[in-house]
Design a protein around this motif. Structure first.
Motif, PDB file in Angstrom:
ATOM      1  N   MET A  56       0.557  -1.704   0.103  1.00  0.00           N
ATOM      2  CA  MET A  56      -0.616   0.303  -0.088  1.00  0.00           C
ATOM      3  C   MET A  56       0.594   1.494  -0.172  1.00  0.00           C
ATOM      4  SD  MET A  56      -2.898   1.087   2.420  1.00  0.00           S
ATOM      5  CE  MET A  56      -2.178   1.516   3.793  1.00  0.00           C
ATOM      6  N   GLY A  57       2.010   1.042   0.630  1.00  0.00           N
ATOM      7  CA  GLY A  57       2.964   2.719   0.833  1.00  0.00           C
ATOM      8  C   GLY A  57       3.565   2.952  -0.769  1.00  0.00           C
ATOM      9  N   VAL A  58       3.958   1.545  -1.351  1.00  0.00           N
ATOM     10  CA  VAL A  58       4.687   1.787  -2.350  1.00  0.00           C
ATOM     11  C   VAL A  58       3.537   2.353  -3.376  1.00  0.00           C
ATOM     12  CG1 VAL A  58       5.422   0.449  -4.566  1.00  0.00           C
ATOM     13  CG2 VAL A  58       6.430  -0.184  -2.275  1.00  0.00           C
ATOM     14  N   ALA A  59       2.146   1.485  -3.187  1.00  0.00           N
ATOM     15  CA  ALA A  59       0.803   1.762  -4.360  1.00  0.00           C
ATOM     16  C   ALA A  59       0.527   3.377  -4.027  1.00  0.00           C
ATOM     17  CB  ALA A  59       0.081   1.335  -4.127  1.00  0.00           C
ATOM     18  N   LEU A  60       0.646   4.104  -2.672  1.00  0.00           N
ATOM     19  CA  LEU A  60       0.443   5.460  -2.572  1.00  0.00           C
ATOM     20  C   LEU A  60       1.723   6.522  -2.968  1.00  0.00           C
ATOM     21  CD1 LEU A  60      -0.650   5.446   1.383  1.00  0.00           C
ATOM     22  CD2 LEU A  60      -1.948   5.860  -1.521  1.00  0.00           C
ATOM     23  N   ILE A  61       2.717   5.826  -2.724  1.00  0.00           N
ATOM     24  CA  ILE A  61       3.873   7.152  -3.296  1.00  0.00           C
ATOM     25  C   ILE A  61       3.562   6.872  -4.684  1.00  0.00           C
ATOM     26  CG2 ILE A  61       6.370   7.283  -3.861  1.00  0.00           C
ATOM     27  CD1 ILE A  61       6.872   5.496  -0.615  1.00  0.00           C
ATOM     28  N   ALA A  62       3.761   5.605  -5.470  1.00  0.00           N
ATOM     29  CA  ALA A  62       2.719   5.986  -7.151  1.00  0.00           C
ATOM     30  C   ALA A  62       1.875   6.694  -7.372  1.00  0.00           C
ATOM     31  CB  ALA A  62       3.248   4.642  -7.807  1.00  0.00           C
ATOM     32  N   PHE A  63       1.170   6.815  -6.734  1.00  0.00           N
ATOM     33  CA  PHE A  63       0.189   7.532  -7.114  1.00  0.00           C
ATOM     34  C   PHE A  63       0.398   9.020  -7.050  1.00  0.00           C
ATOM     35  CE2 PHE A  63      -3.625  10.478  -5.531  1.00  0.00           C
ATOM     36  CZ  PHE A  63      -4.522   9.763  -6.621  1.00  0.00           C
ATOM     37  N   VAL A  64       1.328   9.352  -6.220  1.00  0.00           N
ATOM     38  CA  VAL A  64       1.351  10.697  -5.260  1.00  0.00           C
ATOM     39  C   VAL A  64       3.244  11.228  -6.745  1.00  0.00           C
ATOM     40  CG1 VAL A  64       2.714  12.341  -3.997  1.00  0.00           C
ATOM     41  CG2 VAL A  64       1.190  10.974  -3.384  1.00  0.00           C
ATOM     42  N   LEU A  65       3.659  10.576  -7.259  1.00  0.00           N
ATOM     43  CA  LEU A  65       4.817  10.193  -8.072  1.00  0.00           C
ATOM     44  C   LEU A  65       3.614  10.876  -9.565  1.00  0.00           C
ATOM     45  CD1 LEU A  65       7.362   8.237  -7.800  1.00  0.00           C
ATOM     46  CD2 LEU A  65       7.141  10.700  -7.078  1.00  0.00           C
ATOM     47  N   THR A  66       2.869   9.965  -9.626  1.00  0.00           N
ATOM     48  CA  THR A  66       2.225  10.745 -10.675  1.00  0.00           C
ATOM     49  C   THR A  66       0.993  11.732 -11.073  1.00  0.00           C
ATOM     50  OG1 THR A  66      -0.349   9.166 -10.124  1.00  0.00           O
ATOM     51  CG2 THR A  66       1.406   8.061 -11.531  1.00  0.00           C
ATOM     52  N   LEU A  67       0.845  12.384  -9.927  1.00  0.00           N
ATOM     53  CA  LEU A  67       0.240  13.708  -9.908  1.00  0.00           C
ATOM     54  C   LEU A  67       1.088  14.691 -10.341  1.00  0.00           C
ATOM     55  CD1 LEU A  67      -1.380  13.709  -6.877  1.00  0.00           C
ATOM     56  CD2 LEU A  67      -2.826  12.968  -8.570  1.00  0.00           C
ATOM     57  N   PHE A  68       2.664  14.528 -10.300  1.00  0.00           N
ATOM     58  CA  PHE A  68       3.763  15.245 -10.717  1.00  0.00           C
ATOM     59  C   PHE A  68       4.072  15.723 -12.448  1.00  0.00           C
ATOM     60  CE2 PHE A  68       4.098  14.977  -6.257  1.00  0.00           C
ATOM     61  CZ  PHE A  68       3.966  16.916  -5.711  1.00  0.00           C
ATOM     62  N   PHE A  69       2.935  14.444 -12.704  1.00  0.00           N
ATOM     63  CA  PHE A  69       3.650  13.737 -14.129  1.00  0.00           C
ATOM     64  C   PHE A  69       3.616  14.859 -14.900  1.00  0.00           C
ATOM     65  CE2 PHE A  69       5.185   9.141 -13.802  1.00  0.00           C
ATOM     66  CZ  PHE A  69       6.180   9.536 -13.141  1.00  0.00           C
ATOM     67  N   ARG A  70       3.760  15.855 -16.158  1.00  0.00           N
ATOM     68  CA  ARG A  70       2.623  16.283 -17.248  1.00  0.00           C
ATOM     69  C   ARG A  70       2.651  15.195 -18.421  1.00  0.00           C
ATOM     70  NH1 ARG A  70       5.295  21.817 -18.945  1.00  0.00           N
ATOM     71  NH2 ARG A  70       3.877  22.957 -17.580  1.00  0.00           N
ATOM     72  N   THR A  71       1.333  15.665 -18.454  1.00  0.00           N
ATOM     73  CA  THR A  71       0.954  14.907 -19.929  1.00  0.00           C
ATOM     74  C   THR A  71       1.524  15.576 -20.855  1.00  0.00           C
ATOM     75  OG1 THR A  71      -1.333  16.026 -19.970  1.00  0.00           O
ATOM     76  CG2 THR A  71      -0.961  13.305 -18.489  1.00  0.00           C
ATOM     77  N   PRO A  72       1.529  14.606 -21.868  1.00  0.00           N
ATOM     78  CA  PRO A  72       1.577  14.939 -23.132  1.00  0.00           C
ATOM     79  C   PRO A  72       0.431  15.752 -23.716  1.00  0.00           C
ATOM     80  CG  PRO A  72       1.931  13.010 -23.062  1.00  0.00           C
ATOM     81  CD  PRO A  72       1.967  13.496 -22.262  1.00  0.00           C
ATOM     82  N   PRO A  73       0.838  16.964 -24.679  1.00  0.00           N
ATOM     83  CA  PRO A  73      -0.688  17.382 -25.557  1.00  0.00           C
ATOM     84  C   PRO A  73      -0.727  15.886 -26.627  1.00  0.00           C
ATOM     85  CG  PRO A  73       1.276  18.696 -26.574  1.00  0.00           C
ATOM     86  CD  PRO A  73       1.773  17.586 -25.462  1.00  0.00           C
TER      87      PRO A  73
END
Length: 96
Positions: A56-73
């Motif tokens: 669960m900790g690994v999944a939460l860290i991965a989720f938080v990291l995805t919030l900082f990714f920029r999506t390509p146009p």
């Protein structure tokens, strides 16, 4: 008939093997005293729960990291349209 008979002969000639012993026998827990089984069950429970907490900790860290990714146009045209537009443009003439 010949194939049935040969398959029976072949099946009879193959030695039967017993199931492999995995070393994981918990049948003694069914009839054992609760004083003996409780430490095993508690330790098994704690180890399983700790694995799920780590996951669960690994999944939460991965989720938080995805919030900082920029999506390509997204593309404005399809790939087929872009290749058709590239073919329509005239090639530059080499002077020289």
């Amino acid at each position: 008939m010949w194939t049935i008979r040969t398959s029976r002969v072949a099946r009879a000639s193959i030695p039967r093997k017993s199931a492999p012993q995995t070393g994981c026998r918990r049948n003694f827990l069914n009839g054992a005293d609760a004083r003996l089984t409780k430490p095993l069950l508690v330790s098994f429970n704690q180890s399983t729960v700790s694995v799920y907490w780590v996951a669960m900790g690994v999944a939460l860290i991965a989720f938080v990291l995805t919030l900082f990714f920029r999506t390509p146009p997204l593309r404005q045209k399809s790939a087929l349209q872009e290749s058709a537009d590239a073919e329509r443009q005239p090639e530059p003439i080499a002077l020289g």
